[in-house]
Motif scaffolding. Structure first.
Motif, PDB file in Angstrom:
ATOM      1  N   MET A 136      16.840 -39.717   0.165  1.00 45.30           N
ATOM      2  CA  MET A 136      17.570 -38.472   0.424  1.00 45.30           C
ATOM      3  C   MET A 136      17.352 -37.497  -0.734  1.00 45.30           C
ATOM      4  SD  MET A 136      19.512 -36.632   2.367  1.00 45.30           S
ATOM      5  CE  MET A 136      20.215 -37.747   3.551  1.00 45.30           C
ATOM      6  N   ARG A 137      17.378 -37.990  -1.958  1.00 48.80           N
ATOM      7  CA  ARG A 137      17.142 -37.141  -3.133  1.00 48.80           C
ATOM      8  C   ARG A 137      15.732 -36.544  -3.093  1.00 48.80           C
ATOM      9  NH1 ARG A 137      17.807 -40.572  -8.006  1.00 48.80           N
ATOM     10  NH2 ARG A 137      17.580 -38.626  -9.136  1.00 48.80           N
ATOM     11  N   ILE A 138      14.753 -37.331  -2.666  1.00 49.09           N
ATOM     12  CA  ILE A 138      13.376 -36.844  -2.569  1.00 49.09           C
ATOM     13  C   ILE A 138      13.293 -35.732  -1.528  1.00 49.09           C
ATOM     14  CG2 ILE A 138      11.023 -37.461  -1.869  1.00 49.09           C
ATOM     15  CD1 ILE A 138      11.670 -40.312  -3.061  1.00 49.09           C
ATOM     16  N   VAL A 139      13.875 -35.964  -0.357  1.00 47.23           N
ATOM     17  CA  VAL A 139      13.859 -34.959   0.716  1.00 47.23           C
ATOM     18  C   VAL A 139      14.537 -33.671   0.249  1.00 47.23           C
ATOM     19  CG1 VAL A 139      14.779 -34.407   3.016  1.00 47.23           C
ATOM     20  CG2 VAL A 139      13.664 -36.616   2.605  1.00 47.23           C
ATOM     21  N   LEU A 140      15.676 -33.805  -0.407  1.00 49.56           N
ATOM     22  CA  LEU A 140      16.387 -32.614  -0.890  1.00 49.56           C
ATOM     23  C   LEU A 140      15.588 -31.881  -1.964  1.00 49.56           C
ATOM     24  CD1 LEU A 140      20.042 -33.967  -0.983  1.00 49.56           C
ATOM     25  CD2 LEU A 140      19.052 -32.347   0.650  1.00 49.56           C
ATOM     26  N   ALA A 141      14.890 -32.622  -2.819  1.00 50.20           N
ATOM     27  CA  ALA A 141      14.061 -31.989  -3.856  1.00 50.20           C
ATOM     28  C   ALA A 141      12.902 -31.210  -3.231  1.00 50.20           C
ATOM     29  CB  ALA A 141      13.530 -33.047  -4.825  1.00 50.20           C
ATOM     30  N   LEU A 142      12.365 -31.720  -2.132  1.00 49.30           N
ATOM     31  CA  LEU A 142      11.240 -31.056  -1.474  1.00 49.30           C
ATOM     32  C   LEU A 142      11.666 -29.936  -0.532  1.00 49.30           C
ATOM     33  CD1 LEU A 142       9.050 -34.180  -0.740  1.00 49.30           C
ATOM     34  CD2 LEU A 142       8.480 -32.297  -2.284  1.00 49.30           C
ATOM     35  N   ALA A 143      12.927 -29.922  -0.141  1.00 48.22           N
ATOM     36  CA  ALA A 143      13.420 -28.878   0.768  1.00 48.22           C
ATOM     37  C   ALA A 143      13.249 -27.511   0.114  1.00 48.22           C
ATOM     38  CB  ALA A 143      14.882 -29.133   1.117  1.00 48.22           C
ATOM     39  N   GLY A 144      12.650 -26.613   0.831  1.00 49.99           N
ATOM     40  CA  GLY A 144      12.452 -25.263   0.309  1.00 49.99           C
ATOM     41  C   GLY A 144      11.228 -25.121  -0.584  1.00 49.99           C
ATOM     42  N   GLN A 145      10.525 -26.213  -0.823  1.00 53.09           N
ATOM     43  CA  GLN A 145       9.309 -26.184  -1.640  1.00 53.09           C
ATOM     44  C   GLN A 145       8.111 -26.296  -0.710  1.00 53.09           C
ATOM     45  OE1 GLN A 145       9.379 -26.014  -5.098  1.00 53.09           O
ATOM     46  NE2 GLN A 145      11.592 -25.848  -4.931  1.00 53.09           N
ATOM     47  N   SER A 146       7.033 -25.625  -1.054  1.00 55.93           N
ATOM     48  CA  SER A 146       5.827 -25.784  -0.242  1.00 55.93           C
ATOM     49  C   SER A 146       5.216 -27.155  -0.482  1.00 55.93           C
ATOM     50  CB  SER A 146       4.820 -24.679  -0.538  1.00 55.93           C
ATOM     51  OG  SER A 146       4.436 -24.719  -1.904  1.00 55.93           O
ATOM     52  N   HIS A 147       5.298 -27.640  -1.724  1.00 57.63           N
ATOM     53  CA  HIS A 147       4.825 -28.968  -2.086  1.00 57.63           C
ATOM     54  C   HIS A 147       5.303 -29.274  -3.504  1.00 57.63           C
ATOM     55  CE1 HIS A 147       1.757 -26.325  -3.817  1.00 57.63           C
ATOM     56  NE2 HIS A 147       1.613 -27.255  -4.730  1.00 57.63           N
ATOM     57  N   MET A 148       5.184 -30.531  -3.898  1.00 56.80           N
ATOM     58  CA  MET A 148       5.566 -30.916  -5.250  1.00 56.80           C
ATOM     59  C   MET A 148       4.703 -32.094  -5.692  1.00 56.80           C
ATOM     60  SD  MET A 148       9.391 -31.751  -6.755  1.00 56.80           S
ATOM     61  CE  MET A 148      10.057 -30.195  -6.217  1.00 56.80           C
ATOM     62  N   ARG A 149       4.266 -32.047  -6.949  1.00 59.81           N
ATOM     63  CA  ARG A 149       3.482 -33.131  -7.516  1.00 59.81           C
ATOM     64  C   ARG A 149       4.357 -34.362  -7.727  1.00 59.81           C
ATOM     65  NH1 ARG A 149       2.635 -31.391 -12.676  1.00 59.81           N
ATOM     66  NH2 ARG A 149       1.463 -33.282 -13.101  1.00 59.81           N
ATOM     67  N   VAL A 150       3.753 -35.542  -7.639  1.00 58.13           N
ATOM     68  CA  VAL A 150       4.480 -36.789  -7.859  1.00 58.13           C
ATOM     69  C   VAL A 150       5.100 -36.795  -9.251  1.00 58.13           C
ATOM     70  CG1 VAL A 150       4.262 -39.298  -8.091  1.00 58.13           C
ATOM     71  CG2 VAL A 150       3.105 -38.118  -6.229  1.00 58.13           C
ATOM     72  N   ALA A 151       4.340 -36.349 -10.249  1.00 56.92           N
ATOM     73  CA  ALA A 151       4.850 -36.335 -11.621  1.00 56.92           C
ATOM     74  C   ALA A 151       6.083 -35.448 -11.753  1.00 56.92           C
ATOM     75  CB  ALA A 151       3.755 -35.876 -12.585  1.00 56.92           C
ATOM     76  N   THR A 152       6.095 -34.328 -11.043  1.00 55.58           N
ATOM     77  CA  THR A 152       7.247 -33.424 -11.071  1.00 55.58           C
ATOM     78  C   THR A 152       8.454 -34.073 -10.406  1.00 55.58           C
ATOM     79  OG1 THR A 152       5.745 -31.526 -11.013  1.00 55.58           O
ATOM     80  CG2 THR A 152       8.052 -31.111 -10.459  1.00 55.58           C
ATOM     81  N   LEU A 153       8.223 -34.724  -9.277  1.00 53.89           N
ATOM     82  CA  LEU A 153       9.318 -35.447  -8.611  1.00 53.89           C
ATOM     83  C   LEU A 153       9.888 -36.524  -9.531  1.00 53.89           C
ATOM     84  CD1 LEU A 153       7.931 -35.884  -4.995  1.00 53.89           C
ATOM     85  CD2 LEU A 153      10.121 -34.835  -5.592  1.00 53.89           C
ATOM     86  N   GLN A 154       9.009 -37.275 -10.172  1.00 54.50           N
ATOM     87  CA  GLN A 154       9.449 -38.360 -11.047  1.00 54.50           C
ATOM     88  C   GLN A 154      10.280 -37.807 -12.198  1.00 54.50           C
ATOM     89  OE1 GLN A 154       8.532 -39.651 -14.386  1.00 54.50           O
ATOM     90  NE2 GLN A 154       9.991 -41.262 -13.933  1.00 54.50           N
ATOM     91  N   GLU A 155       9.810 -36.728 -12.783  1.00 50.36           N
ATOM     92  CA  GLU A 155      10.531 -36.112 -13.903  1.00 50.36           C
ATOM     93  C   GLU A 155      11.880 -35.545 -13.461  1.00 50.36           C
ATOM     94  OE1 GLU A 155       9.794 -32.065 -16.266  1.00 50.36           O
ATOM     95  OE2 GLU A 155       8.212 -33.560 -16.591  1.00 50.36           O
ATOM     96  N   GLN A 156      11.888 -34.862 -12.339  1.00 47.38           N
ATOM     97  CA  GLN A 156      13.105 -34.223 -11.842  1.00 47.38           C
ATOM     98  C   GLN A 156      14.148 -35.246 -11.396  1.00 47.38           C
ATOM     99  OE1 GLN A 156      12.384 -31.101  -8.987  1.00 47.38           O
ATOM    100  NE2 GLN A 156      14.421 -31.291  -8.112  1.00 47.38           N
ATOM    101  N   LEU A 157      13.707 -36.303 -10.709  1.00 45.48           N
ATOM    102  CA  LEU A 157      14.645 -37.258 -10.120  1.00 45.48           C
ATOM    103  C   LEU A 157      14.927 -38.468 -11.001  1.00 45.48           C
ATOM    104  CD1 LEU A 157      13.283 -37.179  -6.466  1.00 45.48           C
ATOM    105  CD2 LEU A 157      15.215 -35.900  -7.417  1.00 45.48           C
ATOM    106  N   GLN A 158      14.114 -38.656 -12.037  1.00 49.50           N
ATOM    107  CA  GLN A 158      14.287 -39.796 -12.941  1.00 49.50           C
ATOM    108  C   GLN A 158      14.276 -41.130 -12.184  1.00 49.50           C
ATOM    109  OE1 GLN A 158      14.498 -39.534 -16.545  1.00 49.50           O
ATOM    110  NE2 GLN A 158      13.558 -37.643 -15.829  1.00 49.50           N
ATOM    111  N   ILE A 159      13.270 -41.289 -11.331  1.00 45.67           N
ATOM    112  CA  ILE A 159      13.068 -42.526 -10.593  1.00 45.67           C
ATOM    113  C   ILE A 159      11.816 -43.189 -11.162  1.00 45.67           C
ATOM    114  CG2 ILE A 159      12.575 -43.545  -8.330  1.00 45.67           C
ATOM    115  CD1 ILE A 159      13.955 -41.125  -7.038  1.00 45.67           C
ATOM    116  N   GLU A 160      11.881 -44.488 -11.412  1.00 45.72           N
ATOM    117  CA  GLU A 160      10.723 -45.224 -11.939  1.00 45.72           C
ATOM    118  C   GLU A 160       9.501 -44.948 -11.066  1.00 45.72           C
ATOM    119  OE1 GLU A 160      10.627 -48.144 -14.214  1.00 45.72           O
ATOM    120  OE2 GLU A 160      12.671 -47.887 -14.928  1.00 45.72           O
TER     121      GLU A 160
END
Length: 89
Positions: free
Chosen positions: A22-46
């Motif tokens: 759910m956190r991943i989906v919400l992070a991507l909502a409204g974004q055209s795309h996002m890099r894996v590294a950015t998702l990892q940094e933003q969400l603090q998921i291993e």
């Protein structure tokens, strides 16, 4: 008999029902795309756990991925979530 659309919606809802997904989906909502590294940094998921969740979301048809050099970018597929939300109404 349950139709395939109902099964598809149930699978989407089950998949996004996990808190990290759910956190991943919400992070991507409204974004055209996002890099894996950015998702990892933003969400603090291993990284390995993030990879697992991204694969599950992609396999369910919620996300699309595109490799650009060494980076993989993820984006929400337009049809998956509106289909699930519309089915709930």
């Amino acid at each position: 008999m349950i139709d395939s659309k109902t099964d598809q919606v149930a699978e989407i809802l089950k998949t996004i029902g996990h808190p990290n997904r759910m956190r991943i989906v919400l992070a991507l909502a409204g974004q055209s795309h996002m890099r894996v590294a950015t998702l990892q940094e933003q969400l603090q998921i291993e990284p390995s756990l993030l990879s697992h969740h991204l694969t599950k979301l992609k396999d369910t048809g919620i996300l699309a991925s595109k490799r650009q050099g060494k980076d993989i970018n993820y984006s929400l597929l337009d049809a998956a979530l509106p289909l699930a939300l519309k089915a709930l109404l």
